[in-house]
Scaffold this active site. Structure first.
Site, PDB file in Angstrom:
ATOM      1  N   ASP A 263      37.447 -14.221  39.304  1.00 49.57           N
ATOM      2  CA  ASP A 263      36.925 -13.474  40.437  1.00 49.57           C
ATOM      3  C   ASP A 263      38.074 -12.896  41.247  1.00 49.57           C
ATOM      4  O   ASP A 263      38.086 -11.718  41.635  1.00 49.57           O
ATOM      5  CB  ASP A 263      36.101 -14.428  41.309  1.00 49.57           C
ATOM      6  N   ASP A 366      27.918 -15.703  43.602  1.00 54.29           N
ATOM      7  CA  ASP A 366      28.539 -16.681  44.469  1.00 54.29           C
ATOM      8  C   ASP A 366      27.560 -17.778  44.811  1.00 54.29           C
ATOM      9  O   ASP A 366      27.887 -18.969  44.763  1.00 54.29           O
ATOM     10  CB  ASP A 366      29.037 -15.996  45.750  1.00 54.29           C
TER      11      ASP A 366
END
Lengths: 448, 232
Positions: A263, A366
Site C-alpha cells: 500500500d 482498509d
C-alpha cells in the site's frame, strides 16, 4: 487509502458513464495552488462560484486548501488544511462498527474459526511438521497473494487508461452481486445454525433478495447516505470474515504485513499503479471512478432533481467473479487516491448546495484489513479479550495518526501501514507478553 | 454463573465511567481523540514491564513459591512507575505540541480538561484490561470459591475496577495540576498513592505468606491465592 473530499458537489453531467454512479461524489480538489485553471470555462465558473460560496460558509472542518486558481496565494495560510477531529470521529465510528460486527461474529459463530480448506491463492498448507517449513509456506502464500493483487491492480490501471469503463463497471457489479447475495446467504445460514433458529426457504429468499437488491441500488446508484455506509460496512465485514476463515494462521499475518508495504509503495511511489491511476484521472480531468470507498461526507443539494448525492459511486474494484474472494479489492481501494479529482464540469447556471459538509474517504480495503487483524486477534486468543482490545486501540491510533499526516501533507495517503504496524506490534506483544501478566494480576486481584 | 452476575458486575465496574463518557466526552470529537490517545499511552506503558517479565522469566524459570510472588510484586511496582512516567510523557506531549495541528480554529481545550480526559482514558483502559476477562468468564459455567476461596470474587473485582478507574481520573487531574504548577512533590504523592493502592492487596498477601511460612515452616506449601475461578 485516505483522501479528502471537498464537498462542493456540483452537478454531474448525466451521461452513460455517470448513470451508474450516484450523483456527484463530492470531488476532492487537489491542493495544488499553482495549478493552472481548468480547461473549460464551465469549470472556471463553477470553481469561482464555489469559492465564493466557501467564503461565506463557516465550516470548521473545512478542507480549505483547494481554493482554486482564482485565489491569491496569500490567503492560503488561513485556509491551511485543517483536519478537524470531527473527521477523525467520522472514520472511527464506521471502523469500530465493522470491527464490532467481525468480532461478534467470530466469537459466536463457530463456522468462521473452523478450518475448512484454503483458497487457491494460498496453495501451500501450514500443516507441516517443522516450523521452518511452515514459515516458508506462509511466505510463499504471501508472495502469491500479493502478486495476484499487483497484477489485478495493474490490470485495472490498464483498463482505465484504455477507457474500458463498461468492462470495469460490469466487473464491479458482478463482484458486489456476489458479496451481497452469496456471502450474505452463507453468513445468514451460519448465524441461524449457531442460534438454532429455523427459517424456511421462502422467507430466506425474501430476506436475502431484499437485502441484496437494496444494497445494489444503494451502492451503485443512489440512496440515502447512511444506508450506503451501512451496506459498505456490511460488505467489508463479510469480506473480512471470508479472509479470516480461509487464510491460514501465519500466512494471514505475513500477508497483513506485506499488504501494508504494498500500500505504501503503490500510493506513494511515482511509478506505483495507484499513483498512475490518479495522474491519468487528472489528465483527463475526470473523477477517478468511485471505487469501493467509504465516504463520510454529506451533501445536500437544492433545486436538483436528484436525491441526495452520496459520494459513493460505482464499485470499481476489478473483481473477477470466478474468484472466490476479491482480495485485491483491498488493494484497489487503498489505491484510489481521490484527492486529486478535478471537479466535474457543472452547468454554469446551476444552483449550488445549500449546505455542505466536508468529509473524508477511506477505501474499503482498509476496513477489510483492519477487521481481519482484529478478527484474527479475537479468533486466536483463548477467549482472551485483552489482545483484541489492544489491537483495536492500536488501529484507531494508527488511523488518527494517518489523518494527522493527511492534514499535514494534503494528498492521498495509504491508510494501512501505520495502523497495521501498530496492530501487529500490539498483537504479538500483548498476546505473548502482556496476557500472562494480566492473567496473573487478575487472579491475584492486583490492580495496576 | 448467571447473567445477573455478569450485568451487575459490568455495570458496577464500568457504569460511572460510561456515564462520564456519555455525558462529557462523547459530544466532542476532540475529547474522544484524546481519550483514545490516553488509552494508547496506558497500553504502551503496560508493554514495558511485560518485556521485563519475559526477561526475568528466562532467568528464574522454575522457581516456585515466594520468588514468584516477589517477582510479581516487583513487576507491579515497576509497571506503576512506568505508568506514571507515561502520564508525564502525555503531559509533555500535549503541552508542547499543543492542539494546533488537530484543531486550530477552535479554542484549545484547557489543561484541566485534558487532565480529566487523559485520566479517564488511562482509567478505562486499565479497568477494561483488568476486568474484561473475568467478566467474560462469569458468563460461563463454574462455581466461585469452590476450593475455599472467597465467593465474592466477582463483586470484589468489580468494585476494585471501579475504584481504579476513578482513581486514575483523579490522579490524572492532580498530576497535570502538579506539572502545571511545577510542584514536583505532587507528582511524588500521585506515584506513592498509586503504589499504595496497587500493592495494598499484595501487602496483605505477602503478610499472609510470611505468616504461613512462620506457622508451617519453610517446607510447607501454601495457598496464596485469594480468588480463584475454576472451570476457566
Amino acid at each position: 487509502m485516505l483522501t479528502f473530499m471537498a464537498s462542493d458537489s456540483e452537478e454531474e453531467v448525466c451521461d452513460e458513464r455517470t448513470s451508474l454512479m450516484s450523483a456527484e461524489s463530492p470531488t476532492s480538489r487537489s491542493c495544488q495552488e499553482g495549478r493552472p485553471g481548468p480547461e473549460d470555462g464551465e469549470n472556471m465558473a463553477q470553481w469561482r462560484s464555489q469559492d465564493s460560496e466557501e467564503d461565506c460558509e463557516e465550516d470548521p472542518d473545512g478542507y480549505a486548501c483547494s481554493r482554486g486558481p482564482g485565489r491569491p496565494p496569500g490567503l492560503e495560510e488561513e485556509l491551511t488544511l485543517k483536519y478537524g477531529a470531527k473527521h477523525v470521529i467520522m472514520l472511527f465510528v464506521p471502523v469500530t462498527l465493522c470491527m464490532i460486527v467481525v468480532v461478534a461474529t467470530i466469537k459466536s459463530v463457530r463456522f468462521y474459526t473452523e478450518k475448512n480448506g484454503q483458497l487457491i491463492y494460498t496453495p501451500f498448507t501450514e500443516d507441516t511438521p517443522s516450523v521452518g517449513q511452515r514459515l516458508l509456506n506462509s511466505v510463499l502464500n504471501t508472495l502469491i497473494m500479493i502478486s495476484v493483487i499487483v497484477v489485478m491492480t495493474i490490470f485495472l490501471v490498464v483498463l482505465y487508461k484504455y477507457r474500458c469503463y463498461k468492462f470495469i463497471h460490469g466487473w464491479l457489479i458482478l463482484s458486489s452481486l456476489m458479496l451481497l447475495f452469496l456471502f450474505t446467504y452463507i453468513y445468514l445460514g451460519e448465524v441461524l445454525k449457531t442460534y438454532n433458529v429455523a427459517m424456511d426457504y421462502p422467507t430466506l429468499f425474501l430476506a436475502v433478495w431484499n437485502f441484496g437488491a437494496v444494497g445494489m441500488v444503494c451502492i451503485h446508484w443512489k440512496g440515502p447516505l447512511v444506508l450506503q455506509q451501512a451496506y459498505l460496512i456490511m460488505i467489508s465485514a463479510l469480506m473480512a470474515l471470508v479472509f479470516i476463515k480461509y487464510l491460514p494462521e501465519w500466512s494471514a499475518w505475513v500477508i497483513l504485513g506485506a499488504i501494508s508495504v504494498y500500500d505504501l509503495v503503490a500510493v506513494l511511489c511515482p511509478k506505483g499503479p495507484l499513483r498512475m491511476l490518479v495522474e491519468t484521472a487528472q489528465e483527463r480531468n475526470e473523477p477517478i471512478f468511485p471505487a469501493l470507498i467509504y465516504s463520510s461526507a454529506m451533501v445536500w443539494t437544492v433545486g436538483m432533481a436528484k436525491l441526495d448525492p452520496s459520494s459513493q459511486g460505482a464499485l470499481q474494484l476489478p473483481y473477477d467473479p470466478e474468484m472466490e474472494e476479491d482480495s485485491y479489492d483491498s488493494f484497489g481501494e487503498p489505491s484510489y487516491p481521490e484527492a486529486f479529482e478535478a471537479p466535474l464540469p457543472g452547468y454554469p447556471g446551476e444552483e449550488l448546495e445549500e449546505e455542505e459538509e466536508r468529509g473524508v474517504k477511506l477505501g474499503l480495503g482498509d476496513f477489510i484489513f483492519y477487521s481481519v487483524l482484529v478478527g484474527k486477534a479475537a479468533a486466536a486468543g483463548n477467549g482472551d479479550w485483552n489482545t483484541t482490545l489492544a489491537c483495536f486501540i492500536a488501529i484507531l491510533i494508527g488511523l488518527c495518526l494517518t489523518l494527522l499526516l493527511l492534514a499535514v501533507f494534503k494528498k492521498a495517503l495509504p491508510a494501512l501501514p501505520i495502523s497495521i504496524t501498530f496492530g501487529l506490534i500490539f498483537y504479538f506483544s500483548t498476546d505473548n507478553l502482556v496476557r500472562p501478566f494480566m492473567d496473573t494480576l487478575a487472579s491475584h486481584q492486583l490492580y495496576i | 454463573m448467571t447473567a445477573a452476575v455478569f450485568f451487575g458486575c459490568a455495570f458496577i465496574a464500568f457504569g460511572p465511567a460510561l456515564a462520564l463518557y456519555v455525558f462529557t466526552i462523547a459530544t466532542d470529537p476532540l475529547r474522544v481523540t484524546f481519550l483514545i490517545a490516553g488509552a494508547f499511552f496506558w497500553l504502551v506503558s503496560l508493554l514495558l514491564p511485560s518485556v521485563f517479565r519475559y526477561l526475568v522469566r528466562i532467568i528464574a524459570e522454575n522457581r516456585d513459591g515466594p520468588i514468584q510472588k516477589y517477582l510479581l510484586i516487583f513487576r507491579v511496582l515497576l509497571s506503576v512507575c512506568i505508568q506514571e512516567l507515561f502520564r508525564l510523557a502525555y503531559y509533555r506531549l500535549r503541552a508542547s505540541e499543543g492542539l494546533k495541528s488537530i484543531n486550530p480554529e477552535e479554542t484549545a481545550p484547557s489543561m484541566r480538561l485534558l487532565a480529566y480526559v487523559s485520566g479517564l482514558g488511562f482509567g478505562i483502559m486499565s479497568g477494561v484490561f483488568s476486568f474484561v476477562n473475568t467478566l467474560s468468564d462469569s458468563l460461563g459455567p463454574g462455581t466461585v470459591g469452590i476450593h475455599g476461596d472467597s465467593p465474592q470474587f466477582f463483586l470484589n473485582s468489580a468494585f476494585m475496577t471501579l475504584v481504579i478507574i476513578l482513581l486514575h481520573v483523579f490522579w490524572g487531574i492532580v498530576f497535570f495540576d502538579g506539572c502545571e504548577k511545577k510542584k514536583w512533590y505532587i507528582l511524588l504523592m500521585v506515584l506513592l498513592t498509586h503504589l499504595l493502592v496497587s500493592t495494598q492487596v499484595s501487602v496483605v498477601t505477602v503478610l499472609s505468606v510470611l505468616a504461613e511460612l512462620k506457622c508451617r515452616g519453610l517446607s510447607g506449601r501454601f495457598q496464596p491465592n485469594e480468588g480463584h475461578i475454576h472451570g476457566k
